[in-house]
Design a protein around this motif. Structure first.
Motif, mmCIF file in Angstrom:
data_model
loop_
_atom_site.group_PDB
_atom_site.id
_atom_site.type_symbol
_atom_site.label_atom_id
_atom_site.label_comp_id
_atom_site.label_asym_id
_atom_site.label_seq_id
_atom_site.Cartn_x
_atom_site.Cartn_y
_atom_site.Cartn_z
ATOM 1 N N THR A 58 0.891 -1.279 0.082
ATOM 2 C CA THR A 58 -0.065 0.043 -0.012
ATOM 3 C C THR A 58 0.750 1.139 -0.114
ATOM 4 O OG1 THR A 58 -0.113 -0.041 2.292
ATOM 5 C CG2 THR A 58 -1.956 -1.289 1.204
ATOM 6 N N ASP A 78 -3.877 -2.263 -14.757
ATOM 7 C CA ASP A 78 -4.554 -0.905 -14.406
ATOM 8 C C ASP A 78 -5.969 -0.844 -14.860
ATOM 9 O OD1 ASP A 78 -2.349 0.205 -13.319
ATOM 10 O OD2 ASP A 78 -1.677 1.392 -15.159
ATOM 11 N N HIS A 80 -8.091 -3.177 -14.890
ATOM 12 C CA HIS A 80 -9.219 -4.051 -14.024
ATOM 13 C C HIS A 80 -8.796 -4.488 -12.762
ATOM 14 C CE1 HIS A 80 -12.520 -6.903 -13.525
ATOM 15 N NE2 HIS A 80 -11.595 -7.835 -13.358
ATOM 16 N N ILE A 81 -9.591 -3.948 -11.565
ATOM 17 C CA ILE A 81 -9.373 -4.268 -10.311
ATOM 18 C C ILE A 81 -9.612 -5.749 -10.246
ATOM 19 C CG2 ILE A 81 -10.161 -3.848 -7.849
ATOM 20 C CD1 ILE A 81 -10.672 -1.095 -8.462
ATOM 21 N N GLY A 82 -8.763 -6.285 -9.441
ATOM 22 C CA GLY A 82 -8.532 -7.717 -9.232
ATOM 23 C C GLY A 82 -8.072 -8.615 -10.204
ATOM 24 N N HIS A 104 -4.063 -6.849 -8.560
ATOM 25 C CA HIS A 104 -4.302 -5.271 -8.254
ATOM 26 C C HIS A 104 -5.696 -5.104 -7.750
ATOM 27 C CE1 HIS A 104 -5.805 -1.528 -10.700
ATOM 28 N NE2 HIS A 104 -5.628 -1.029 -9.334
ATOM 29 N N LEU A 105 -5.845 -4.494 -6.351
ATOM 30 C CA LEU A 105 -6.915 -4.361 -5.729
ATOM 31 C C LEU A 105 -7.157 -2.741 -5.660
ATOM 32 C CD1 LEU A 105 -6.320 -6.949 -2.983
ATOM 33 C CD2 LEU A 105 -7.363 -7.156 -4.960
ATOM 34 N N ASP A 106 -8.115 -2.192 -5.000
ATOM 35 C CA ASP A 106 -8.625 -0.843 -5.059
ATOM 36 C C ASP A 106 -7.722 -0.042 -4.320
ATOM 37 O OD1 ASP A 106 -10.319 1.173 -5.498
ATOM 38 O OD2 ASP A 106 -11.911 0.791 -4.068
ATOM 39 N N GLY A 107 -6.715 0.253 -5.116
ATOM 40 C CA GLY A 107 -5.755 1.403 -4.700
ATOM 41 C C GLY A 107 -4.329 0.970 -4.025
ATOM 42 N N TRP A 108 -4.327 -0.566 -4.160
ATOM 43 C CA TRP A 108 -3.269 -1.242 -3.554
ATOM 44 C C TRP A 108 -3.077 -2.496 -4.227
ATOM 45 C CZ3 TRP A 108 -4.535 -5.870 -0.316
ATOM 46 C CH2 TRP A 108 -5.838 -5.720 -0.148
ATOM 47 N N TYR A 109 -2.061 -3.406 -3.916
ATOM 48 C CA TYR A 109 -1.686 -4.670 -4.388
ATOM 49 C C TYR A 109 -1.540 -5.621 -3.323
ATOM 50 C CZ TYR A 109 -0.805 -1.402 -8.293
ATOM 51 O OH TYR A 109 -1.076 -0.542 -9.395
ATOM 52 N N LYS A 176 -11.455 -11.381 -6.182
ATOM 53 C CA LYS A 176 -12.053 -10.410 -5.621
ATOM 54 C C LYS A 176 -12.168 -10.557 -4.085
ATOM 55 C CE LYS A 176 -15.339 -9.457 -9.449
ATOM 56 N NZ LYS A 176 -16.674 -9.404 -10.017
#
Length: 361
Positions: A58, A78, A80-82, A104-109, A176
């Motif tokens: 993060t 970039d 697609h989240i997930g 790739h998650l929502d604003g973090w990895y 997810k």
């Protein structure tokens, strides 16, 4: 006594044979490695992979940091989240410190690395984070269960009825979050399936629910023959810090398109490619009696150069022996392997043998 996962007692109660694996007490099989292998190819099997190391990345510079750390470019995520990406994490000489998956998650990895390389991986990741606004958090409190096989998704939905819509929505190589669980459509067997990260306290009950849904418990023995049939690398065998991705059938994970992206090991990889890579990773097939094993020597007739088997075993799906091997770059066709002082002819093939239960050789 080694480290134990939250599912250790489940394995003991099921009669598993426990062995040391990278400092962890893990099940090698539950009575028959062959039957467990076939269960995954034909129906569905589950593996305790809680020994894997999960690290959440993060901070404002998380993306920039991972674009520097990894040979593959997470900019591909970039859109697609997930979405997930497979990559090598390299040293300055272009050797593989470890191979990993990053989500790739929502604003973090979220990064998942191997258990046997945990200490050096975490140390390297911390060292490489200097100068970046980034936080690395190991998620040691999470367990991980993998379900693999043609029936895995359907049976997972029986055990997780509340997550049916989420599971149905997953594309291959995507994941997810579901509360404090994370469900990903990834695996290490050449079959469809899921890898689920969940709190350790929830793991035994979920393992039992999967068992009641007819998902067979499988040990690390079957996991190894399955990944070999799928042509998937094992760290310490197909690659390590002395082996370049070019030599480990990982060239497809090296992204050189963005000339401004200076990831660790890039200069070495470009120099190796320009000079010509001397060896390559191939598949080998032995159709007569005999078993191919790691470290057996490969002889290329008409050449002074030799090769070596990196992983080998009898293939339960195919009914004959297969191997991954590092050979001279110009080797092709038929070569010779030394098996118990006998010289046996083997055929070079692409380094994958089985996908979705079907032979590729």
């Amino acid at each position: 006594m080694g480290n134990r996962t939250a599912l250790y007692q489940c394995h003991v109660d099921a009669g598993a044979k426990i062995v040391d694996f990278g400092g962890w007490d893990m099940p090698i099989n539950y009575g028959s490695q062959i039957e467990e292998h076939h269960a995954v190819r034909q129906k569905a099997g589950m593996f305790d992979v809680s020994h894997m190391t999960v690290v959440d990345v993060t901070g404002n510079d998380a993306r920039a940091y991972l674009r520097t750390l990894l040979a593959n470019d997470i900019a591909k995520l970039d859109t697609h989240i997930g979405k997930a990406l497979y990559s090598g994490m390299l040293n300055e000489a272009g050797g593989v410190i470890d191979d990993l998956i990053v989500y790739h998650l929502d604003g973090w990895y979220r990064v998942v690395v191997n258990c046997a390389t945990r200490d050096k991986d975490l140390a390297w990741m911390a060292q490489q984070s200097e100068g970046f606004d980034v936080n690395l958090q190991e998620r040691a409190e999470l367990a991980m269960i993998a379900m693999q096989g043609p029936n895995a998704l359907a049976l997972a939905k029986q055990a997780l009825p509340a997550q049916n819509d989420l599971i149905d929505s997953l594309n291959v190589f995507c994941g997810k979050a579901a509360g404090d669980w994370f469900i990903a459509r990834t695996g290490y067997t050449g079959e469809d399936g899921l890898e689920i990260m969940l709190p350790e306290a929830d793991a035994p009950a979920f393992w039992q629910a999967l068992s009641e849904s007819s998902v067979e418990p499988c040990g690390l023995g079957a996991r190894d023959t399955l990944r070999l049939e799928a042509g998937m690398n094992l760290y310490g065998h197909e690659m390590d810090e002395t082996v370049s991705p070019w030599q480990a059938n990982m060239g497809w994970t090296i992204d050189l398109k963005d000339t401004e992206r200076d990831f660790t090991g890039r200069a070495a990889l470009e120099a190796q490619k320009a000079a010509g890579v001397p060896t390559k990773l191939v598949g080998l097939v032995l159709r007569e009696r005999g078993v191919l094993r790691a470290e057996q020597t490969i002889i290329v007739e008409g050449s002074n150069a030799t090769g070596v088997i990196t992983s080998g075993s009898f293939s339960p799906t195919l009914g004959f022996s297969i191997a991954l091997a590092r050979v001279p770059a110009d080797a092709e066709g038929e070569v010779i392997v030394e098996v118990r002082k006998k010289r046996l002819p083997v055929t070079i093939v692409k380094p994958n043998f089985v996908r979705h239960g079907q032979s590729l050789v």
